[in-house]
Design a protein around this motif. Structure first.
Motif, PDB file in Angstrom:
ATOM      1  N   ASN A 113       0.882  -1.138   0.030  1.00 27.57           N
ATOM      2  CA  ASN A 113      -0.181  -0.052   0.037  1.00 27.57           C
ATOM      3  C   ASN A 113       0.812   1.188   0.059  1.00 27.57           C
ATOM      4  O   ASN A 113       0.860   2.063  -0.750  1.00 27.57           O
ATOM      5  CB  ASN A 113      -0.932   0.014   1.186  1.00 27.57           C
ATOM      6  N   SER A 114       2.000   1.156   0.873  1.00 25.26           N
ATOM      7  CA  SER A 114       2.741   2.402   0.830  1.00 25.26           C
ATOM      8  C   SER A 114       3.721   2.474  -0.509  1.00 25.26           C
ATOM      9  O   SER A 114       3.808   3.615  -0.906  1.00 25.26           O
ATOM     10  CB  SER A 114       4.011   2.361   2.001  1.00 25.26           C
ATOM     11  N   PHE A 115       3.834   1.319  -0.958  1.00 22.21           N
ATOM     12  CA  PHE A 115       4.751   1.584  -2.511  1.00 22.21           C
ATOM     13  C   PHE A 115       3.665   1.988  -3.316  1.00 22.21           C
ATOM     14  O   PHE A 115       4.346   2.861  -4.203  1.00 22.21           O
ATOM     15  CB  PHE A 115       5.162  -0.009  -2.598  1.00 22.21           C
ATOM     16  N   ASN A 116       2.848   1.538  -3.502  1.00 20.10           N
ATOM     17  CA  ASN A 116       1.799   1.782  -4.525  1.00 20.10           C
ATOM     18  C   ASN A 116       0.954   3.138  -4.603  1.00 20.10           C
ATOM     19  O   ASN A 116       1.198   3.970  -5.389  1.00 20.10           O
ATOM     20  CB  ASN A 116       0.691   0.854  -4.828  1.00 20.10           C
ATOM     21  N   GLU A 117       0.518   3.659  -3.431  1.00 20.74           N
ATOM     22  CA  GLU A 117      -0.319   4.632  -3.227  1.00 20.74           C
ATOM     23  C   GLU A 117       0.587   5.914  -2.729  1.00 20.74           C
ATOM     24  O   GLU A 117       0.181   6.983  -2.741  1.00 20.74           O
ATOM     25  CB  GLU A 117      -1.276   4.549  -2.029  1.00 20.74           C
ATOM     26  N   TYR A 126       5.894   3.479 -12.198  1.00 20.48           N
ATOM     27  CA  TYR A 126       5.329   2.107 -12.019  1.00 20.48           C
ATOM     28  C   TYR A 126       6.408   1.122 -11.499  1.00 20.48           C
ATOM     29  O   TYR A 126       7.480   1.707 -11.573  1.00 20.48           O
ATOM     30  CB  TYR A 126       4.870   1.813 -13.579  1.00 20.48           C
ATOM     31  N   GLY A 127       6.057   0.234 -11.059  1.00 21.35           N
ATOM     32  CA  GLY A 127       7.008  -0.881 -10.197  1.00 21.35           C
ATOM     33  C   GLY A 127       6.509  -2.061 -10.618  1.00 21.35           C
ATOM     34  O   GLY A 127       5.588  -2.631 -10.959  1.00 21.35           O
ATOM     35  N   ILE A 128       7.600  -3.056 -10.072  1.00 13.48           N
ATOM     36  CA  ILE A 128       7.787  -4.533 -10.080  1.00 13.48           C
ATOM     37  C   ILE A 128       7.899  -4.652  -8.416  1.00 13.48           C
ATOM     38  O   ILE A 128       9.078  -4.454  -7.823  1.00 13.48           O
ATOM     39  CB  ILE A 128       8.745  -4.927 -10.966  1.00 13.48           C
ATOM     40  N   VAL A 129       7.183  -5.697  -8.036  1.00 15.97           N
ATOM     41  CA  VAL A 129       7.580  -6.142  -6.700  1.00 15.97           C
ATOM     42  C   VAL A 129       7.940  -7.603  -6.900  1.00 15.97           C
ATOM     43  O   VAL A 129       7.529  -8.548  -7.494  1.00 15.97           O
ATOM     44  CB  VAL A 129       6.319  -6.205  -5.906  1.00 15.97           C
ATOM     45  N   LEU A 162      -3.782  -2.288  -7.037  1.00 17.16           N
ATOM     46  CA  LEU A 162      -2.607  -1.914  -6.971  1.00 17.16           C
ATOM     47  C   LEU A 162      -2.125  -1.460  -8.415  1.00 17.16           C
ATOM     48  O   LEU A 162      -1.433  -2.239  -9.174  1.00 17.16           O
ATOM     49  CB  LEU A 162      -1.561  -2.987  -6.401  1.00 17.16           C
ATOM     50  N   ASP A 163      -2.722  -0.401  -8.962  1.00 11.97           N
ATOM     51  CA  ASP A 163      -2.842   0.078 -10.361  1.00 11.97           C
ATOM     52  C   ASP A 163      -1.353   0.214 -10.870  1.00 11.97           C
ATOM     53  O   ASP A 163      -1.060   0.180 -12.064  1.00 11.97           O
ATOM     54  CB  ASP A 163      -3.693   1.054 -10.662  1.00 11.97           C
TER      55      ASP A 163
END
Length: 260
Positions: A113-117, A126-129, A162-163
């Motif tokens: 949530n912290s990473f995305n929002e 944008y990201g990759i987890v 998590l768009d």
């Protein structure tokens, strides 16, 4: 594009390990090769062979690497991560409050949530987890759920997509130099947390906290920089038992004292 590489520690509760800790490092596609190359040079400088593990735990130290060289290598890894501007996002929850059957997923949800929002929206990117492996193939169904449904909130029926996370993957120890970086930064933070109430003569807890705290992801509001709920996340938000509220308050005071 940003990567968020995560791991867990303090998995088993003990007298010293009161809190389950889950977190990781963010790094861009440009930062990744620079950090990886820096750690490769650190491994070579301090005598680590290609198959040797470079982790925070002293029990992982290869027999050919001295204790001093191991300590210096770990410090060098933390310095390399800081120098490249990597950010640390970590969540903690007391073992006596946590539900062990979904502890990892609950904690992953929080840092995602912290990473995305926050992080990715702040960077308009944008990201990759990438998470460390989990036993019995649990990671695959968990990550599929995150991609397809996002964050789910039982009882309310609410879902948060998590768009900005475009891909999920798993990794393992030894599959990249970045795994070493995450393990060492997270391990240093764990060491500080577990040292609460047990100060060392040489002030190692203060030194490690200063090194890790400067990497915490912070957001600024009205000229004040906030790590809480951004890079440093304590759960649950509402603690009903006074005895555990006191433990959390003592932990926060401990962090403030170390940082002052």
């Amino acid at each position: 594009m940003y990567f968020f590489v995560t791991d867990e520690t303090n998995v088993t509760p003990t007298q010293a390990a009161e809190y389950f800790i889950y977190g990781g490092l963010t790094l861009s596609d440009k930062q990744l090769p620079r950090v990886s190359n820096a750690i490769a040079n650190i491994r070579k400088k301090y005598g680590f062979q290609d198959i040797d593990r470079l982790k925070f735990d002293t029990n992982s130290r290869p027999s050919a690497v001295t204790a001093d060289a191991h300590r210096e290598a770990k410090n060098a890894v933390i310095e390399a991560c800081h120098a490249e501007g990597l950010r640390f996002i970590v969540q903690m929850i007391h073992h006596n409050i946590a539900k062990p059957e979904n502890l990892t997923e609950y904690s992953l949800n929080t840092v995602l949530n912290s990473f995305n929002e926050r992080f990715l929206r702040d960077h308009d990117d944008y990201g990759i987890v990438v998470i460390d492996r989990l036993p019995d193939g649990q990671a695959y169904s968990m990550l599929k759920n995150k991609f397809q449904l996002g964050l789910q909130f039982p009882g309310s029926g609410y879902q948060l997509p998590l768009d900005r996370v475009l891909m999920y993957a798993t990794t393992c120890d030894g599959a990249s130099n970045i795994s070493s970086a995450v393990d060492i930064v997270l391990g240093a933070f764990r060491w500080v947390v577990n040292s609460q109430g047990k100060p060392t003569k040489n002030g190692t807890e203060r030194t490690l906290f200063e090194k890790v705290a400067r990497m915490l992801y912070v957001r600024e509001k009205d000229g004040i920089r906030y790590a809480r709920e951004n890079g440093l996340i304590l759960r649950p938000k509402e603690i009903k038992a006074p005895v555990y509220q006191e433990r959390y308050d003592e932990l926060v005071k401990y962090f403030v004292d170390l940082g002052s």
